[in-house]
Design an enzyme around this catalytic site. Sequence first.
Site, PDB file in Angstrom:
ATOM      1  N   TYR A  34       0.819  -1.194   0.000  1.00  0.00           N
ATOM      2  CA  TYR A  34       0.000   0.000   0.000  1.00  0.00           C
ATOM      3  C   TYR A  34       0.864   1.259   0.000  1.00  0.00           C
ATOM      4  O   TYR A  34       1.959   1.282   0.571  1.00  0.00           O
ATOM      5  CB  TYR A  34      -0.915   0.017   1.227  1.00  0.00           C
ATOM      6  CG  TYR A  34      -1.859  -1.161   1.272  1.00  0.00           C
ATOM      7  CD1 TYR A  34      -2.371  -1.709   0.104  1.00  0.00           C
ATOM      8  CD2 TYR A  34      -2.234  -1.732   2.479  1.00  0.00           C
ATOM      9  CE1 TYR A  34      -3.232  -2.784   0.139  1.00  0.00           C
ATOM     10  CE2 TYR A  34      -3.103  -2.808   2.519  1.00  0.00           C
ATOM     11  CZ  TYR A  34      -3.596  -3.333   1.346  1.00  0.00           C
ATOM     12  OH  TYR A  34      -4.447  -4.402   1.375  1.00  0.00           O
TER      13      TYR A  34
ATOM     14  N   GLU B 194     -15.597  -1.302  24.081  1.00  0.00           N
ATOM     15  CA  GLU B 194     -16.758  -0.898  23.294  1.00  0.00           C
ATOM     16  C   GLU B 194     -17.339   0.447  23.705  1.00  0.00           C
ATOM     17  O   GLU B 194     -18.152   1.012  22.966  1.00  0.00           O
ATOM     18  CB  GLU B 194     -17.825  -1.995  23.375  1.00  0.00           C
ATOM     19  CG  GLU B 194     -17.367  -3.294  22.712  1.00  0.00           C
ATOM     20  CD  GLU B 194     -18.325  -4.443  22.929  1.00  0.00           C
ATOM     21  OE1 GLU B 194     -18.398  -5.312  22.040  1.00  0.00           O
ATOM     22  OE2 GLU B 194     -18.991  -4.480  23.983  1.00  0.00           O
TER      23      GLU B 194
END
Length: 417
Positions: free
Chosen positions: A318, A393
Site C-alpha cells: 500500500y 466498546e
Amino acid sequence: MVITRRDFCRFFVMSGKFEELMKECEGVAGDVVSWRRHIHEHPELSNNEFETAKYIKGILESFDCAALKIWQPKPNAVVADLTGSGGEGPFVALRADIDALPLMEDTCEPFKSKVDNVMHACGHDAHTAMLLGAARVLCGHCDLLKGKVRFVFQHAEERHPGGAVELCELGVMEGIKCIFGIHVAPNLPVGFVCLKEGVLMGTSDSYTIQIIGKGGHASQPHLSKDPVPVAAEVVLALQTIVSRKVDPKLAPVITIPTITTGPNESHNVIPDRVKMLGTMRSHDYDVRTLAMTEMERILKGVTSAHGLEYSLEFKKGYDMVVNDKEVTATVIRVAEKTVGATNIIVPPYPLFGGEDFSSYLRHVPGCFCFLGTGNEAEGIVHIPHSTKFRVDERGLPYGVKGHVGFVYANLVNEQLA
C-alpha cells in the site's frame, strides 16, 4: 463581517441539531455493540466476506429508508447512498473495512470468534458497526442533508492489492468530493483521537529472499555451500540501509520476521537454501526506491563473496496515507466538538503501519484517523494483529459521532462553529 439576526438564528438551530445528532449517536450504542459482536463471532477472511456483506445489507435494509439506495459492486462488499432532501450539495464518502485475519483468537470474550483460525484482530468489526450506526442516525435526518453520503463497506483490506483499489476501479469514488475513515486504536484511551495532516501512515511493502547454496552433512561443512551463515550476514547487512544509507529523519523500517530452511528440520543437515520473509515501511517514496536498490546490491555482494546465489521477490504494497489539509481541518473541528481539543493527539511523525485507505486518497482528498478504544485497567492494550486484541466498546459511540459529525460539517454546516 456583520452577523445578522437571521445568521444568528440559523447558527443556533444548526448548533442545536448537531447536539441532537450527537445524542442520537449515543442512543444507538446498544445496537452498534450488538452488530459488532455478531460480526466478531462470525469473521471471514479477505475476499470471502460474503456472509458479512449479507449481514450488513440486511441491517441497512432494516432502516427502511427510501432515500437510502443499497448496492453491491461485488458480492462481498456493500455500498449505500443516502440522498438528502435539504437541497443540492456535495457527495461525501465514509468507509469501513469488513474482513478478518487468519489468527486463532486467544481472549475470554463471551462473543469470541466461532471460526477456527479466523479472528477480527484489527477492529474491522468495530469499524463496520460504527459506520452502520452512523447510517442509522443519518437516515433519520435526510431533511437536514444538502447533498449525498456514500457508506462504503469494503472487503479485503488485509490482503494486497486490497479491496479499496478494486472498488475504485469499479467507480465507487466517482463524483465523491472527499472521504473519511476511522481505525480503532488500543494504544489510546477511550475518548481520544489521533490524526495529522500530511503523511499519517507509511508504505507497506513485502519481500521474499532466498539464499541458495548446496546442502550437505553438518559434520563436513567444507563440502557444502552453507546458506545459513550467509543468510545471517544478509540480515545484519540489510540494517545498514537504515543506519547508513538514508537520512535518519527519513529512515525506513526493514524487518525480517521469518527465516526458514524448509520443512525438513534437522540437527545434522545443512540445507540447500534459506528463505526469508520480510517487510519494508517508509514515509518517503524516494527512500522506498533507494531501499529496494540497496537491498539488491547487498544481496548480490554478500552472496557472491561466499560463492552462493540469491533470489529477491519484492512486492510493492500500500502507498502512504496522506491526509488532505482541508479535510483534516474539518475532522479536527468535529473532534473538538465530540472529544474535546485536549483529547486530540497529533503524532510528531507518521506511523509505519500500512492501510489501503491510501487507494481512495489517490482519487479524492480525504482524512484517516485513529480512535481510542484502549483500557489499560482492563488489559485492553494488545496491538492489532495480536491473538489477544480486544476493543473497549465504550469507545464505539465516539466513532459514530465522528462519522455523523463529518457529514454534518460537509452537508449541513461547514463552519461547525
